[in-house]
Design a protein around this motif. Structure first.
Motif, PDB file in Angstrom:
ATOM      1  N   THR A 171       1.294  -1.039  -0.162  1.00  0.00           N
ATOM      2  CA  THR A 171      -0.283   0.028   0.218  1.00  0.00           C
ATOM      3  C   THR A 171       0.748   1.259  -0.121  1.00  0.00           C
ATOM      4  OG1 THR A 171      -2.123  -1.022   1.383  1.00  0.00           O
ATOM      5  CG2 THR A 171      -2.306   1.207   0.954  1.00  0.00           C
ATOM      6  N   LEU A 172       2.066   1.597   0.805  1.00  0.00           N
ATOM      7  CA  LEU A 172       3.367   2.659   1.034  1.00  0.00           C
ATOM      8  C   LEU A 172       3.316   2.595  -0.807  1.00  0.00           C
ATOM      9  CD1 LEU A 172       4.907   1.648   4.089  1.00  0.00           C
ATOM     10  CD2 LEU A 172       2.805   3.795   3.385  1.00  0.00           C
ATOM     11  N   ARG A 173       4.173   1.603  -1.220  1.00  0.00           N
ATOM     12  CA  ARG A 173       4.310   1.565  -2.441  1.00  0.00           C
ATOM     13  C   ARG A 173       3.555   1.933  -3.241  1.00  0.00           C
ATOM     14  NH1 ARG A 173       6.917  -4.086  -4.917  1.00  0.00           N
ATOM     15  NH2 ARG A 173       7.562  -3.095  -7.147  1.00  0.00           N
ATOM     16  N   TYR A 174       2.275   1.889  -3.802  1.00  0.00           N
ATOM     17  CA  TYR A 174       0.636   2.313  -4.279  1.00  0.00           C
ATOM     18  C   TYR A 174       1.358   3.870  -4.075  1.00  0.00           C
ATOM     19  CZ  TYR A 174      -3.152   2.673  -6.554  1.00  0.00           C
ATOM     20  OH  TYR A 174      -4.607   3.529  -7.245  1.00  0.00           O
ATOM     21  N   LEU A 175       0.836   3.988  -2.541  1.00  0.00           N
ATOM     22  CA  LEU A 175       0.637   5.524  -2.452  1.00  0.00           C
ATOM     23  C   LEU A 175       2.016   6.171  -3.373  1.00  0.00           C
ATOM     24  CD1 LEU A 175      -0.984   4.994   0.893  1.00  0.00           C
ATOM     25  CD2 LEU A 175      -2.020   5.756  -1.438  1.00  0.00           C
ATOM     26  N   GLN A 176       3.293   5.992  -2.567  1.00  0.00           N
ATOM     27  CA  GLN A 176       4.341   6.653  -3.407  1.00  0.00           C
ATOM     28  C   GLN A 176       4.518   6.750  -4.664  1.00  0.00           C
ATOM     29  OE1 GLN A 176       7.592   4.523  -0.999  1.00  0.00           O
ATOM     30  NE2 GLN A 176       7.253   5.213   0.556  1.00  0.00           N
ATOM     31  N   THR A 177       3.594   6.239  -5.610  1.00  0.00           N
ATOM     32  CA  THR A 177       4.047   5.371  -6.488  1.00  0.00           C
ATOM     33  C   THR A 177       2.922   6.629  -7.332  1.00  0.00           C
ATOM     34  OG1 THR A 177       4.647   3.380  -6.668  1.00  0.00           O
ATOM     35  CG2 THR A 177       3.905   4.349  -9.192  1.00  0.00           C
ATOM     36  N   THR A 178       1.699   6.525  -6.744  1.00  0.00           N
ATOM     37  CA  THR A 178       0.046   7.002  -7.499  1.00  0.00           C
ATOM     38  C   THR A 178       0.463   8.009  -7.309  1.00  0.00           C
ATOM     39  OG1 THR A 178      -1.084   5.628  -7.164  1.00  0.00           O
ATOM     40  CG2 THR A 178      -1.836   7.690  -7.294  1.00  0.00           C
ATOM     41  N   GLU A 179       0.305   9.474  -8.955  1.00  0.00           N
ATOM     42  CA  GLU A 179       0.987  11.126  -8.116  1.00  0.00           C
ATOM     43  C   GLU A 179      -0.207  11.509  -7.740  1.00  0.00           C
ATOM     44  OE1 GLU A 179       1.217  14.317 -11.622  1.00  0.00           O
ATOM     45  OE2 GLU A 179       1.012  12.613 -12.180  1.00  0.00           O
ATOM     46  N   GLY A 180      -0.939  12.460  -6.635  1.00  0.00           N
ATOM     47  CA  GLY A 180      -1.135  12.880  -5.935  1.00  0.00           C
ATOM     48  C   GLY A 180      -2.174  12.382  -4.731  1.00  0.00           C
ATOM     49  N   ALA A 181      -1.501  11.003  -4.786  1.00  0.00           N
ATOM     50  CA  ALA A 181      -1.394  10.292  -3.241  1.00  0.00           C
ATOM     51  C   ALA A 181      -1.163  11.042  -2.138  1.00  0.00           C
ATOM     52  CB  ALA A 181      -0.692   9.332  -2.936  1.00  0.00           C
ATOM     53  N   HIS A 182      -2.653  11.009  -0.959  1.00  0.00           N
ATOM     54  CA  HIS A 182      -2.564  12.639  -0.132  1.00  0.00           C
ATOM     55  C   HIS A 182      -1.492  11.705   0.949  1.00  0.00           C
ATOM     56  CE1 HIS A 182      -3.901  15.164   3.147  1.00  0.00           C
ATOM     57  NE2 HIS A 182      -4.478  15.858   2.217  1.00  0.00           N
TER      58      HIS A 182
END
Length: 828
Positions: A171-182
């Protein structure tokens, strides 16, 4: 999720204790153990595209009036509500069939009035439920629901702990990869210690498909839910990384383009401040230059059209440079620019005589052109073709013509040219297009009336790329070249004032249509006397300068006299021109320069013919000399070769045999063989005239030989020589001393004229010949030769072979003459 992110931001501004609330709950598992009893009807809150999991806080923006009343009543009464998700977000008043039956009981934590006049409610999931039916729809939905618990693994379950850690990392990896994650979401996940709460938090807040969230909520076992979540997270992380990679590459391309655009705009701004861009200044300069060009209205219209096209083309476009090159070509051409001809005939004659010795016909033709030009003031320039063997000065003569006329000089070598575009150019739509060599040469000359040398015009080749000789038809036609069309230029250009001078070695290789457009002037090979003068006046001074022997450091001069030059010509060269002679003179002077550089003086300083062995080695060639008239059947003929004239011996011998056998040797061509057969037939048919017994032809074989059998020989010039040789052999009469002859015969005995008379006459003079027999029709050729070359020679002009035999054969028989009657008397 946009509403959710917006809410989280608003919440962080209004309530700093929002995440402390989450922390308090996640550390407390009481909500999972709370016993809830559902008696009767429960309020039902339908959500659009949102799924609430137990224990999780979720902000929801309320849009329906009925839903707003529901949450306000629940807040007042501290009552729990059933939260389910609609199957379709477009349904405004859903019924039981429009809802997913799986959901969660939730409590209203807080209701917030947002700045945009909307209302947001914070819900917290408590227990999973299954909606059985809807009982009321007013003032909001109510229904019956059943509770069902989740299977929670024990806290010491290592498999579940490892599984949750993997979900957390992904999940952390996804949030770091996704642009605009809060950042708040990432912070919350990192600081969650409760594994049960973490799994449900990820399921609620991760932007998964609604169907997948319903699927996760339906799973009763938290371990199985975590496994399924891990699969979904793996897929989402891979997709997010691929999307991020694509966006990064696209962003790099866009960033580079934007950077270049901004730089171009800055450059344009700076150029505008300085008075305009370089392209604009160049276009303006071309427009001003075009206004002063001597163009016709048609050419001016084409220029204006192409210039307007250039203005519309972006400077970074590949078409910009193509268009710019085309316009520069138009502007650089010398439209209507002519040099003033020098019409001083005496001065022109002086220049021609200074640069070239001999070549009287060529000089006369140039002076005639100048005379007409002086009288008329203007004329179409002729197309002259100078043809002759190599090294006789055809190309250098063109430079002298240009100097005498005070015109620009251009030389274009056509040897090996096989592409029509070399003459006419390429169409400008092709990549790498350029004008033809005619137009490029005129740009280089800067004049529209230069002397244009078309060198080696007979060496043009044709292949699949076209026939350049056909492209030259328009160039070399005075009636057409006033509107020469180059494919690249694409407008007509006037070549009528250009003086074209073509050179060729062999006019037989020039196509007839092209040959018909030119005025042919033959430049025959130089005779020895002319070569001596050329060497004395031109070659020796030029070689002296080239080898440093005219330097001020040289104290004593080096001399090469006429006898020495003549010896070099006779014994060390065999050519029509003077190139080989120039090389031999250069070789002598190089050896002399080495002597002077080594010893400080020349040894010898006056080079004699006897010194040539030391400088050039043994003589390389020997010319035939007259060998006397002691033998019957040997007659001296005259032959023409590409390197000058030569004397030719025709030898005839007779041997006993069955007769009627004629043997020819000496590498003779077909024409020469036919001449030998003609000669024999004439002798047979006129045997009585020569007092020859006809029985001789039946009892004697004939062998006719021309020495130097390794050299091919052909032509009709030896016809009368062969007749005389056969007649001398059959009659055993001597041939007149110091006599040579040349001429063609017919079966009737007529003597026909031949060519190469000048060269043949000089060869006879070198060999010591005193008398020459020629056709009467060759007398005009003798009249054109200067008297100095004819001194010491007597000419006999004949029209019939009988005259030849009367002059050539004497009444004296050779010693040891053959007795043709001996065998006949023995037979009797």
């Amino acid at each position: 999720m946009k509403k959710e992110k917006y809410f989280e931001a608003e919440l962080s501004e209004q309530d700093d204790n929002a995440f402390s609330l989450i922390a308090d709950i996640e550390d407390n598992d009481e909500q999972y153990d709370t016993k809830i009893k559902l008696n009767g009807k429960v309020p039902v809150l339908p959500l659009r595209n949102m799924v609430l999991f137990p224990g999780i806080f979720m902000p929801v923006t309320i849009g329906r009036k009925s839903s707003l009343k529901l949450v306000k009543d629940a807040e007042k009464k501290k009552a729990l509500i059933a939260v389910v998700c609609q199957k379709s977000a477009q349904v405004e008043s859903p019924n039981i069939d429009d809802l997913h039956l799986i959901g969660a009981m939730a409590k209203v934590v807080r209701i917030l009035e947002m700045p945009d006049q909307s209302t947001t409610v914070i819900l917290q999931g408590v227990k999973r439920i299954t909606l059985q039916e809807l009982t009321d729809t007013s003032p909001y939905l109510k229904g019956k629901a059943d509770l069902f618990d989740e299977e929670i693994p024990p806290k010491e379950d290592k498999e579940f702990i490892a599984l949750v850690d993997s979900c957390k990392d992904l999940t952390l990896r996804y949030l770091q990869t996704t642009e605009g994650a809060h950042l708040d979401s990432e912070f919350a996940i990192k600081n969650m210690a409760n594994n049960i709460f973490l799994v449900n938090f990820i399921c609620t807040n991760l932007p998964l498909k609604k169907e997948e969230k319903i699927e996760l909520l339906l799973i009763t076992s938290l371990r199985e839910r975590a496994y399924r979540l891990l699969e979904i997270l793996n897929r989402e992380v891979q997709l997010a990384e691929i999307k991020a990679s694509i966006q990064m590459r696209a962003r790099e391309d866009i960033d580079q383009q934007q950077r270049e655009y901004f730089l171009q705009q800055q450059i344009k701004t700076i150029q505008d401040e300085l008075g305009g861009s370089g392209q604009e200044q160049e276009i303006e300069e071309m427009r001003k230059k075009g206004n002063f060009m001597n163009w016709s209205s048609d050419v001016m219209a084409v220029f204006e059209k192409e210039l307007a096209k250039l203005e519309r083309t972006h400077p970074q476009s590949p078409d910009f440079s193509v268009q710019l090159n085309y316009l520069q070509t138009m502007l650089n051409l010398p439209w209507g620019m002519y040099t003033v001809d020098n019409v001083n005939l005496k001065n022109a004659e002086k220049i021609l005589n200074k640069d070239h010795y001999g070549l009287e016909k060529v000089k006369e033709r140039i002076l005639e052109h100048l005379a007409v030009l002086k009288l008329k003031g203007d004329m179409k320039s002729p197309i002259i073709c100078l043809y002759g063997p190599p090294g006789v000065g055809k190309t250098s003569l063109g430079r002298s013509i240009a100097e005498s006329l005070k015109r620009k000089y251009i030389r274009m070598s056509l040897g090996g040219v096989h592409d029509e575009a070399e003459i006419r150019g390429h169409r400008k739509t092709y990549i790498g297009a350029m004008p033809g060599r005619i137009i490029k040469s005129l740009i280089k000359a800067g004049s529209s009336n230069p002397v244009f040398i078309l060198d080696e015009i007979d060496k043009i080749n044709s292949d699949r790329q076209g026939d350049p000789s056909s492209a030259l038809l328009e160039v070399l036609d005075p009636e057409q070249n006033h509107s020469f069309h180059d494919n690249y230029l694409d407008v007509d250009y006037d070549l009528s004032k250009v003086m074209f001078v073509a050179t060729a070695n062999n006019i037989n290789q020039i196509p007839p249509p092209l040959l018909d457009r030119m005025e042919l002037i033959e430049i025959s090979g130089y005779i020895t006397e002319e070569k001596v003068e050329i060497a004395r006046k031109h070659l020796v001074p030029k070689a002296m300068e080239a080898n440093g022997l005219n330097s001020k450091k040289i104290n004593s001069p080096l001399k090469i006299g006429k006898p020495t030059l003549e010896a070099i010509i006779e014994n060390y060269t065999r050519e029509s021109g003077v190139r080989e002679l120039e090389k031999k003179i250069g070789k002598i002077l190089r050896k002399a320069a080495r002597m002077y550089a080594t010893d400080g003086y020349f040894s010898p300083s006056d080079i004699k013919p006897s010194d040539l062995y030391d400088f050039l080695g043994a003589p390389e060639y020997t010319h035939d000399k007259y060998q006397g008239n002691d033998y019957a059947g040997v007659v001296t003929g005259l032959a023409w070769t590409a390197v000058g004239g030569e004397i030719l011996f025709i030898e005839t011998s007779l041997s006993r045999g069955k007769g009627n056998k004629l043997t020819l040797t000496g590498n003779l061509g077909d024409v020469m063989k036919e001449s030998a057969m003609l000669a024999l037939e004439y002798i047979k048919s006129h045997a009585a005239l020569l007092n020859i017994d006809e029985d001789i032809f039946d009892n004697w074989n004939i062998h006719l030989h021309v020495p130097e059998g390794a050299i091919p020989k052909d032509g009709p010039s030896a016809g009368i020589t062969m007749v005389t040789a056969l007649a001398s052999a059959f009659t055993q009469r001597k041939v007149k001393a110091n006599l040579a002859m040349t001429g063609e015969i017919t079966l009737r005995g007529k003597v026909l004229p031949v060519g190469g008379i000048k060269e043949k006459i000089l060869a006879a003079k070198r060999a010591g010949i005193k008398e020459i027999i020629l056709s009467v029709e060759n007398k005009k050729n003798i009249d054109e030769i200067e008297d100095m070359y004819l001194k010491g020679l007597d000419f006999h002009y004949v029209s019939d072979i009988k005259e030849v035999l009367a002059i050539a054969l004497t009444n004296h028989k050779v010693v040891d003459a053959i007795d043709f009657t001996a065998k006949k008397n023995e037979t009797k």
